[in-house]
Every structure is written in C-alpha cells, then in structure tokens.
Design a protein around this motif. Structure first.
Motif, PDB file in Angstrom:
ATOM      1  N   GLY A   1      -5.344  10.533  -2.024  1.00  0.00           N
ATOM      2  CA  GLY A   1      -5.372  10.779  -3.472  1.00  0.00           C
ATOM      3  C   GLY A   1      -6.010   9.683  -4.304  1.00  0.00           C
ATOM      4  O   GLY A   1      -5.844   9.656  -5.517  1.00  0.00           O
ATOM      5  N   SER A   2      -6.757   8.771  -3.654  1.00  0.00           N
ATOM      6  CA  SER A   2      -7.379   7.688  -4.414  1.00  0.00           C
ATOM      7  C   SER A   2      -8.800   8.055  -4.835  1.00  0.00           C
ATOM      8  O   SER A   2      -9.515   8.723  -4.097  1.00  0.00           O
ATOM      9  CB  SER A   2      -7.422   6.411  -3.567  1.00  0.00           C
ATOM     10  N   SER A   3      -9.194   7.566  -5.994  1.00  0.00           N
ATOM     11  CA  SER A   3     -10.579   7.759  -6.430  1.00  0.00           C
ATOM     12  C   SER A   3     -11.504   6.806  -5.684  1.00  0.00           C
ATOM     13  O   SER A   3     -12.705   6.994  -5.670  1.00  0.00           O
ATOM     14  CB  SER A   3     -10.702   7.475  -7.927  1.00  0.00           C
TER      15      SER A   3
ATOM     16  N   GLY B   1     -10.622   2.739  -0.123  1.00  0.00           N
ATOM     17  CA  GLY B   1      -9.616   1.823  -0.636  1.00  0.00           C
ATOM     18  C   GLY B   1      -8.435   1.664   0.316  1.00  0.00           C
ATOM     19  O   GLY B   1      -8.470   2.076   1.478  1.00  0.00           O
ATOM     20  N   ASN B   2      -7.385   1.082  -0.220  1.00  0.00           N
ATOM     21  CA  ASN B   2      -6.212   0.746   0.601  1.00  0.00           C
ATOM     22  C   ASN B   2      -5.485   1.978   1.123  1.00  0.00           C
ATOM     23  O   ASN B   2      -5.045   2.009   2.272  1.00  0.00           O
ATOM     24  CB  ASN B   2      -5.263  -0.122  -0.235  1.00  0.00           C
ATOM     25  N   THR B   3      -5.383   3.002   0.278  1.00  0.00           N
ATOM     26  CA  THR B   3      -4.688   4.234   0.696  1.00  0.00           C
ATOM     27  C   THR B   3      -5.409   4.837   1.908  1.00  0.00           C
ATOM     28  O   THR B   3      -4.780   5.219   2.891  1.00  0.00           O
ATOM     29  CB  THR B   3      -4.678   5.258  -0.472  1.00  0.00           C
ATOM     30  N   LYS B   4      -6.741   4.904   1.806  1.00  0.00           N
ATOM     31  CA  LYS B   4      -7.540   5.470   2.903  1.00  0.00           C
ATOM     32  C   LYS B   4      -7.392   4.629   4.178  1.00  0.00           C
ATOM     33  O   LYS B   4      -7.274   5.165   5.280  1.00  0.00           O
ATOM     34  CB  LYS B   4      -9.011   5.531   2.462  1.00  0.00           C
TER      35      LYS B   4
ATOM     36  N   PRO C   1      -2.474   6.295  -4.550  1.00  0.00           N
ATOM     37  CA  PRO C   1      -2.252   5.046  -5.281  1.00  0.00           C
ATOM     38  C   PRO C   1      -1.307   5.333  -6.441  1.00  0.00           C
ATOM     39  O   PRO C   1      -1.159   6.503  -6.834  1.00  0.00           O
ATOM     40  CB  PRO C   1      -3.652   4.704  -5.805  1.00  0.00           C
ATOM     41  N   VAL C   2      -0.673   4.309  -6.942  1.00  0.00           N
ATOM     42  CA  VAL C   2       0.127   4.477  -8.166  1.00  0.00           C
ATOM     43  C   VAL C   2      -0.836   4.314  -9.337  1.00  0.00           C
ATOM     44  O   VAL C   2      -1.524   3.300  -9.455  1.00  0.00           O
ATOM     45  CB  VAL C   2       1.253   3.418  -8.236  1.00  0.00           C
ATOM     46  N   TYR C   3      -0.938   5.348 -10.145  1.00  0.00           N
ATOM     47  CA  TYR C   3      -1.747   5.294 -11.368  1.00  0.00           C
ATOM     48  C   TYR C   3      -0.803   5.525 -12.546  1.00  0.00           C
ATOM     49  O   TYR C   3      -0.116   6.560 -12.605  1.00  0.00           O
ATOM     50  CB  TYR C   3      -2.810   6.398 -11.383  1.00  0.00           C
TER      51      TYR C   3
HETATM   52  C1  LIG Z   1      -6.147   4.133 -13.350  1.00  0.00           C
HETATM   53  C2  LIG Z   1      -5.306   3.143 -12.601  1.00  0.00           C
HETATM   54  C3  LIG Z   1      -3.981   3.011 -12.939  1.00  0.00           C
HETATM   55  C4  LIG Z   1      -3.170   2.126 -12.228  1.00  0.00           C
HETATM   56  N1  LIG Z   1      -1.845   2.050 -12.563  1.00  0.00           N
HETATM   57  C5  LIG Z   1      -1.038   1.213 -11.852  1.00  0.00           C
HETATM   58  C6  LIG Z   1       0.344   1.136 -12.166  1.00  0.00           C
HETATM   59  O1  LIG Z   1       0.864   1.808 -13.047  1.00  0.00           O
HETATM   60  N2  LIG Z   1       1.121   0.287 -11.436  1.00  0.00           N
HETATM   61  C7  LIG Z   1       0.591  -0.482 -10.426  1.00  0.00           C
HETATM   62  O2  LIG Z   1       1.336  -1.235  -9.807  1.00  0.00           O
HETATM   63  N3  LIG Z   1      -0.713  -0.407 -10.095  1.00  0.00           N
HETATM   64  C8  LIG Z   1      -1.550   0.423 -10.775  1.00  0.00           C
HETATM   65  N4  LIG Z   1      -2.883   0.510 -10.443  1.00  0.00           N
HETATM   66  C9  LIG Z   1      -3.378  -0.262  -9.267  1.00  0.00           C
HETATM   67  C10 LIG Z   1      -3.456   0.619  -7.994  1.00  0.00           C
HETATM   68  O3  LIG Z   1      -2.250   1.329  -7.786  1.00  0.00           O
HETATM   69  C11 LIG Z   1      -3.718  -0.216  -6.743  1.00  0.00           C
HETATM   70  O4  LIG Z   1      -4.850  -1.033  -6.916  1.00  0.00           O
HETATM   71  C12 LIG Z   1      -3.885   0.663  -5.494  1.00  0.00           C
HETATM   72  O5  LIG Z   1      -3.977  -0.136  -4.369  1.00  0.00           O
HETATM   73  C13 LIG Z   1      -5.124   1.495  -5.534  1.00  0.00           C
HETATM   74  O6  LIG Z   1      -5.226   2.229  -4.340  1.00  0.00           O
HETATM   75  P1  LIG Z   1      -6.609   2.315  -3.558  1.00  0.00           P
HETATM   76  O7  LIG Z   1      -6.957   0.940  -3.089  1.00  0.00           O
HETATM   77  O8  LIG Z   1      -6.353   3.277  -2.457  1.00  0.00           O
HETATM   78  O9  LIG Z   1      -7.615   2.850  -4.538  1.00  0.00           O
HETATM   79  C14 LIG Z   1      -3.720   1.348 -11.155  1.00  0.00           C
HETATM   80  C15 LIG Z   1      -5.076   1.481 -10.838  1.00  0.00           C
HETATM   81  C16 LIG Z   1      -5.867   2.368 -11.559  1.00  0.00           C
HETATM   82  C17 LIG Z   1      -7.332   2.494 -11.194  1.00  0.00           C
END
Ligand SMILES: Cc1cc2nc3c(=O)[nH]c(=O)nc-3n(C[C@H](O)[C@H](O)[C@H](O)COP(=O)(O)O)c2cc1C
Length: 189
Positions: free
Chosen positions: A8-10, A14-17, A85-87
C-alpha cells in the motif's frame, strides 16, 4: 499454496515493499506461488456504495477495474499479506481504497464473510515514528481480517523509525522476523 501480497505504499521500493519481499522470499524459496501487487498501480476506482454486492446483483462487484478481477483470487488464496505505511496516523489511502473493496466479502444480511476461516493473513505496517506509536493501525487490520473475516493471523510486523526508503535495511531484526514469518507460513500450510 497461493499467497497474494498487497503493498500500500506510493514508494515502489520502499520499506513496506522490502519487508513484504522478505516474507515472500521465504515462501518462494520453498517452491510456492506468490503474487505481489502494488496497490498504487491497481487503478482502483473506489467503492461506489451501490450495494450491488449486498443485494446479489453480481457475484463480487460491478466496477470494471483490476481490483474486481482480483476479488475471486483473494477468496481462493491460502494467505494474503497486506502491507501499508502509516499516512496521517492511519493506513495509506491506497490501502484504505483496497480495504473498502473487500466489503463485497461481507454478507451484511447475516453478518458472515465469504472469506474462508482457514485462510491466513499477515500484516505489515511501517511508520516514521517508533513502532510502538502505531499499534492501532495493526489492530485495525486485525479487526478486519481476524475479526470480521475470521481469518487466521499468521503474523503482524510493526516497523518504525523509517523515513528514507532503505531505512529498514538497518533493522535486520525486523527483516529476520519477516523471513521467519514466511518460513512458518510454509510449514503450517
Ligand atoms: C503522506 C505521508 C504521511 C505520513 N504520515 C505519517 C504519520 O502520520 N506517522 C508516521 O509515523 N509516519 C508518517 N509518514 C512516514 C511513513 O509512514 C514512513 O516513512 C514509512 O516508512 C513509509 O513507508 P514506505 O517506505 O514503504 O514508503 C508519512 C509519510 C507520508 C508520505
């Protein structure tokens, strides 16, 4: 054994993948089938709340998109892996859109599910904040798959302190946990 994984990551790599790839690596090395889907690429048009799925007008969904094509496969899968990821304090928008489309599996009339109780699920959540901060996101996913759907929980990975897309590489304990969850899945299925 059929495993379907949803990322579910854009961020494509990234880390989720990376965590999902590690779980899936343990599964494929035992000769089992895994399909990994990037939810951002599914062209998910979003639930229209038309209720056709609840009134038996269609088997799964009236929407003509890639997500509808996947619905029968999800029911057949032995295990589904959902990573987000948490967004903004919750699952990502791509993940929420995906979860909404699973509404078709809930039979509102008698509160049952078309997902099978012998199916397994694994969740992965990644946040910028320390892991402990977002256990609620995992609890939410457990409520959907373990609670409403009565599926078997085969592992929850909660990873935190992730900002750069490769940060998980400096958390070998999480990748080890992912590897072990994948191995355990193969043994138990
Ligand atoms: C739009 C957006 C919103 C985010 N909101 C949060 C958040 O509310 N809390 C948090 O701890 N991290 C937040 N993050 C950081 C991501 O959760 C974190 O970098 C995560 O590892 C991303 O996953 P990925 O590496 O698979 O893309 C946010 C990142 C983005 C791009």
């Amino acid at each position: 054994m059929k495993v379907m994984a949803f990322v579910g990551s854009s961020r494509k790599e990234g880390n989720t993948k990376k965590i999902i790839d590690t779980i899936c690596g343990s599964v494929t090395e035992s000769g089992h089938e895994v399909e990994i889907y990037n939810l951002a690429e599914l062209d998910n048009k979003g639930c229209r709340a038309c209720n056709a799925c609840q009134t038996n007008k269609v088997e799964y969904c009236v929407i003509d998109d890639k997500m509808t094509a996947l619905l029968p496969k999800i029911v057949e899968a032995d295990c589904i892996i959902v990573g987000t990821p948490v967004y903004m304090l919750q699952v990502s928008g791509h993940t929420k859109n995906f979860l909404d489309r699973l509404y078709t599996f809930f039979v509102e009339a008698d509160n049952t599910s078309k997902l099978r109780p012998e199916q397994k699920y694994i969740t992965v959540t990644c946040s910028g904040a320390p892991a402990v901060a977002f256990k609620n996101v995992t609890e939410y996913l457990n409520m959907i798959f373990g609670g409403y759907s009565h599926m078997i929980n085969a592992g929850n990975i909660i990873a935190g302190n992730l900002s750069g897309k490769d940060d998980i590489l400096s958390q070998p304990e999480i990748l080890k946990q992912a590897e072990e969850i994948g191995r355990k899945l193969v043994i138990e299925l």
